[in-house]
Design an enzyme around this catalytic site. Structure first.
Site, PDB file in Angstrom:
ATOM      1  N   GLY A 287     -56.870 139.689  34.121  1.00  0.00           N
ATOM      2  CA  GLY A 287     -56.890 138.905  32.754  1.00  0.00           C
ATOM      3  C   GLY A 287     -57.286 140.067  31.854  1.00  0.00           C
ATOM      4  O   GLY A 287     -57.765 139.701  30.777  1.00  0.00           O
TER       5      GLY A 287
ATOM      6  N   ARG B 177     -62.594 129.121  25.026  1.00  0.00           N
ATOM      7  CA  ARG B 177     -63.113 127.911  24.560  1.00  0.00           C
ATOM      8  C   ARG B 177     -62.966 128.085  22.776  1.00  0.00           C
ATOM      9  O   ARG B 177     -63.216 129.185  22.398  1.00  0.00           O
ATOM     10  CB  ARG B 177     -64.411 127.547  24.653  1.00  0.00           C
TER      11      ARG B 177
ATOM     12  N   GLY C  91     -56.671 139.613  28.049  1.00  0.00           N
ATOM     13  CA  GLY C  91     -57.534 139.028  27.027  1.00  0.00           C
ATOM     14  C   GLY C  91     -58.528 139.748  26.500  1.00  0.00           C
ATOM     15  O   GLY C  91     -58.789 141.132  26.792  1.00  0.00           O
TER      16      GLY C  91
ATOM     17  N   ARG D  41     -79.453 138.628  24.544  1.00  0.00           N
ATOM     18  CA  ARG D  41     -79.355 137.887  23.305  1.00  0.00           C
ATOM     19  C   ARG D  41     -80.750 137.629  22.912  1.00  0.00           C
ATOM     20  O   ARG D  41     -81.340 137.632  21.781  1.00  0.00           O
ATOM     21  CB  ARG D  41     -78.504 136.612  23.121  1.00  0.00           C
TER      22      ARG D  41
ATOM     23  N   HIS E 285     -75.415 128.948  32.088  1.00  0.00           N
ATOM     24  CA  HIS E 285     -74.998 129.666  31.185  1.00  0.00           C
ATOM     25  C   HIS E 285     -74.187 128.673  30.392  1.00  0.00           C
ATOM     26  O   HIS E 285     -72.966 128.327  30.364  1.00  0.00           O
ATOM     27  CB  HIS E 285     -73.868 130.872  31.507  1.00  0.00           C
TER      28      HIS E 285
ATOM     29  N   VAL F 275     -61.903 139.681  26.289  1.00  0.00           N
ATOM     30  CA  VAL F 275     -62.879 140.098  27.211  1.00  0.00           C
ATOM     31  C   VAL F 275     -62.472 141.159  28.309  1.00  0.00           C
ATOM     32  O   VAL F 275     -63.027 142.102  28.454  1.00  0.00           O
ATOM     33  CB  VAL F 275     -63.533 138.901  27.994  1.00  0.00           C
TER      34      VAL F 275
HETATM   35  P1  NAP Z   1     -58.344 135.160  26.059  1.00  0.00           P
HETATM   36  O1  NAP Z   1     -58.344 136.352  24.898  1.00  0.00           O
HETATM   37  O2  NAP Z   1     -57.343 133.974  25.637  1.00  0.00           O
HETATM   38  O3  NAP Z   1     -57.659 136.071  27.270  1.00  0.00           O
HETATM   39  C1  NAP Z   1     -57.570 135.258  28.438  1.00  0.00           C
HETATM   40  C2  NAP Z   1     -56.873 135.746  29.510  1.00  0.00           C
HETATM   41  O4  NAP Z   1     -56.675 134.885  30.810  1.00  0.00           O
HETATM   42  C3  NAP Z   1     -55.361 136.097  29.001  1.00  0.00           C
HETATM   43  O5  NAP Z   1     -55.041 137.131  28.355  1.00  0.00           O
HETATM   44  C4  NAP Z   1     -54.750 135.892  30.353  1.00  0.00           C
HETATM   45  O6  NAP Z   1     -54.745 137.324  30.940  1.00  0.00           O
HETATM   46  C5  NAP Z   1     -55.331 134.944  31.223  1.00  0.00           C
HETATM   47  N1  NAP Z   1     -55.025 133.845  31.321  1.00  0.00           N
HETATM   48  C6  NAP Z   1     -54.972 132.859  30.501  1.00  0.00           C
HETATM   49  N2  NAP Z   1     -54.152 131.679  30.735  1.00  0.00           N
HETATM   50  C7  NAP Z   1     -53.908 131.806  32.103  1.00  0.00           C
HETATM   51  C8  NAP Z   1     -53.319 131.108  33.024  1.00  0.00           C
HETATM   52  N3  NAP Z   1     -52.575 129.666  32.740  1.00  0.00           N
HETATM   53  N4  NAP Z   1     -53.182 131.667  34.385  1.00  0.00           N
HETATM   54  C9  NAP Z   1     -53.734 132.746  34.521  1.00  0.00           C
HETATM   55  N5  NAP Z   1     -54.277 133.767  33.742  1.00  0.00           N
HETATM   56  C10 NAP Z   1     -54.254 133.145  32.420  1.00  0.00           C
HETATM   57  O7  NAP Z   1     -59.751 134.773  26.529  1.00  0.00           O
HETATM   58  P2  NAP Z   1     -61.172 135.821  26.299  1.00  0.00           P
HETATM   59  O8  NAP Z   1     -62.048 135.457  25.136  1.00  0.00           O
HETATM   60  O9  NAP Z   1     -60.838 137.091  26.969  1.00  0.00           O
HETATM   61  O10 NAP Z   1     -62.011 134.852  27.361  1.00  0.00           O
HETATM   62  C11 NAP Z   1     -61.691 134.786  28.805  1.00  0.00           C
HETATM   63  C12 NAP Z   1     -62.661 133.945  29.647  1.00  0.00           C
HETATM   64  O11 NAP Z   1     -63.799 134.594  29.662  1.00  0.00           O
HETATM   65  C13 NAP Z   1     -62.843 132.720  28.978  1.00  0.00           C
HETATM   66  O12 NAP Z   1     -62.923 131.792  29.812  1.00  0.00           O
HETATM   67  C14 NAP Z   1     -64.138 132.720  28.220  1.00  0.00           C
HETATM   68  O13 NAP Z   1     -64.858 131.518  27.895  1.00  0.00           O
HETATM   69  C15 NAP Z   1     -65.053 133.602  29.170  1.00  0.00           C
HETATM   70  N6  NAP Z   1     -66.186 134.223  28.614  1.00  0.00           N
HETATM   71  C16 NAP Z   1     -67.361 134.352  29.453  1.00  0.00           C
HETATM   72  C17 NAP Z   1     -68.506 134.895  29.006  1.00  0.00           C
HETATM   73  C18 NAP Z   1     -69.456 135.095  29.818  1.00  0.00           C
HETATM   74  O14 NAP Z   1     -70.712 135.436  29.507  1.00  0.00           O
HETATM   75  N7  NAP Z   1     -69.266 134.696  31.170  1.00  0.00           N
HETATM   76  C19 NAP Z   1     -68.143 135.523  27.752  1.00  0.00           C
HETATM   77  C20 NAP Z   1     -67.262 135.674  26.938  1.00  0.00           C
HETATM   78  C21 NAP Z   1     -66.051 134.938  27.546  1.00  0.00           C
HETATM   79  P3  NAP Z   1     -53.133 137.926  31.451  1.00  0.00           P
HETATM   80  O15 NAP Z   1     -52.210 137.462  30.515  1.00  0.00           O
HETATM   81  O16 NAP Z   1     -53.500 139.327  31.309  1.00  0.00           O
HETATM   82  O17 NAP Z   1     -52.972 137.558  32.727  1.00  0.00           O
END
Ligand code: NAP
Length: 320
Positions: free
Chosen positions: A7, A84, A10, A153, A177, A12
């Site tokens: 991913g 989200r 994206g 945080r 979380h 992150v």
């Molecule tokens: P984003 O910018 O939309 O990127 C998500 C990436 O996921 C996309 O670039 C794509 O990567 C992949 N993706 C999206 N839809 C998909 C699908 N149907 N099948 C396969 N891959 C798919 O989102 P983001 O802001 O980076 O956030 C990514 C995730 O991290 C989210 O779930 C967010 O809630 C989570 N997050 C968690 C934390 C934590 O503390 N745990 C903190 C921040 C964010 P590719 O195109 O490269 O395949």
């Protein structure tokens, strides 16, 4: 040592990749994405290489849509998933993201069977459980980022409130979380002195602080669309701790099997000793009655949600 990021196109994923590229313990990074994002990660790689040249850093970064390229990774980070919007809770993402995480966890098991999986995708506690079951990896090798970021945080909030250097604050958020996070005030210390011995303890607005930490992610998303640097640096802490075998105690999502007040068959954030084998020990924390009550509510909520989500999609994510 080699780390792969799934991913990677994206917000992150790319922030995590760049942050890891600056760490001397990481020598190879594979940026993995779906075919349709390959151009984007190729561009990211070129841009990162320019930046790293400016800092005299030599690291191999490979953009790829071929998941076999994760072979021999010590750590595989799963950051793929639907993000989200400000009005959503992390749990609203569970169904689409469970399918994505299960698919990738199986690929990790196939191509990097000795690796440690670090899940970022939300809702991270449920996703860590899905990754554990789908990969078939032992639980010490499947962890999730959530409460480590929440704890950072919280450190910031304490440091600002009392005007004390952030490194002097030792405090933790455990549990979910998400909305059921638990602030471990009873074991918080500042400069080695228990916070409960400070005069401010009695009048401390614990509910107000918890609300602030709970909403910290949404607040950033509202302003700029996503959180990036916070998760990226939190992940970098985790990766360095594992690759350097540092044995630090970080609060990570891990599968519980009765270690914390009998809580079992659920993934939740708790303090763990982290080293080259992943989770080397789950640290049992003493909690006040209120904290324990809140932890039990968090455990019940995450376990019920996990069961419901698995029941909804079990045909599609065959765990065998
Ligand atoms: P984003 O910018 O939309 O990127 C998500 C990436 O996921 C996309 O670039 C794509 O990567 C992949 N993706 C999206 N839809 C998909 C699908 N149907 N099948 C396969 N891959 C798919 O989102 P983001 O802001 O980076 O956030 C990514 C995730 O991290 C989210 O779930 C967010 O809630 C989570 N997050 C968690 C934390 C934590 O503390 N745990 C903190 C921040 C964010 P590719 O195109 O490269 O395949």
């Amino acid at each position: 040592m080699k780390v792969s990021v799934i991913g990677a196109s994206g917000r992150v994923g790319k922030a995590v990749s760049f942050c890891l590229a600056e760490e001397s313990v990481v020598s190879k990074i594979v940026l993995l994405s779906r075919e349709k994002s390959l151009d984007k990660i190729q561009g990211e790689t070129l841009d990162m290489n320019d930046a790293l040249a400016a800092k005299d850093i030599r690291v191999s970064i490979t953009p790829s849509a071929n998941f076999e390229d994760m072979a021999d990774s010590k750590i595989v980070i799963i950051a793929a998933g639907v993000p989200r919007t400000p009005e959503m809770t992390r749990m609203d993402l569970a169904v689409p993201n469970a399918k994505i995480v299960a698919k990738y966890a199986k690929l990790v098991a196939k191509y990097a069977p000795e690796s440690i999986i670090l899940v970022i995708t939300n809702p991270v506690d449920v996703m860590t459980y899905i990754a554990h079951k789908a990969s078939g990896f032992p639980r010490n090798r499947v962890i999730g980022l959530g409460n480590h970021l929440d704890s950072l945080r919280l450190k910031n909030i304490f440091a600002k409130k009392f005007n004390i250097h952030v490194s002097e604050i030792h405090t933790r958020i455990i549990g979910e979380h998400g909305n059921h996070m638990v602030l471990l005030l009873s074991s918080t210390s500042i400069g080695g002195i228990m916070f409960k011995d400070f005069s401010q303890y009695q009048s401390f607005d614990i509910d107000g602080i918890i609300e602030k930490v709970k909403n910290a992610g949404s607040y950033v998303i509202n302003k700029k669309g996503a959180t990036e640097y916070g998760p990226a640096y939190a992940v970098s802490n985790i990766v360095k701790t594992i690759l350097n075998d540092e044995k630090r105690i970080l609060t990570l999502t891990t599968y519980l099997d009765g270690e914390i007040y009998g809580t079992s068959d659920v993934c939740l954030g708790v303090p763990v000793k982290l080293g080259k084998n992943g989770v080397e020990r789950i640290i049992k924390v003493n909690m006040s009655d209120d904290e324990l009550e809140s932890f039990k509510i968090a455990a019940e909520y995450v376990k019920t949600s996990t069961d419901e989500i698995i029941a909804m999609i079990k045909e599609e994510i065959d765990f065998n």
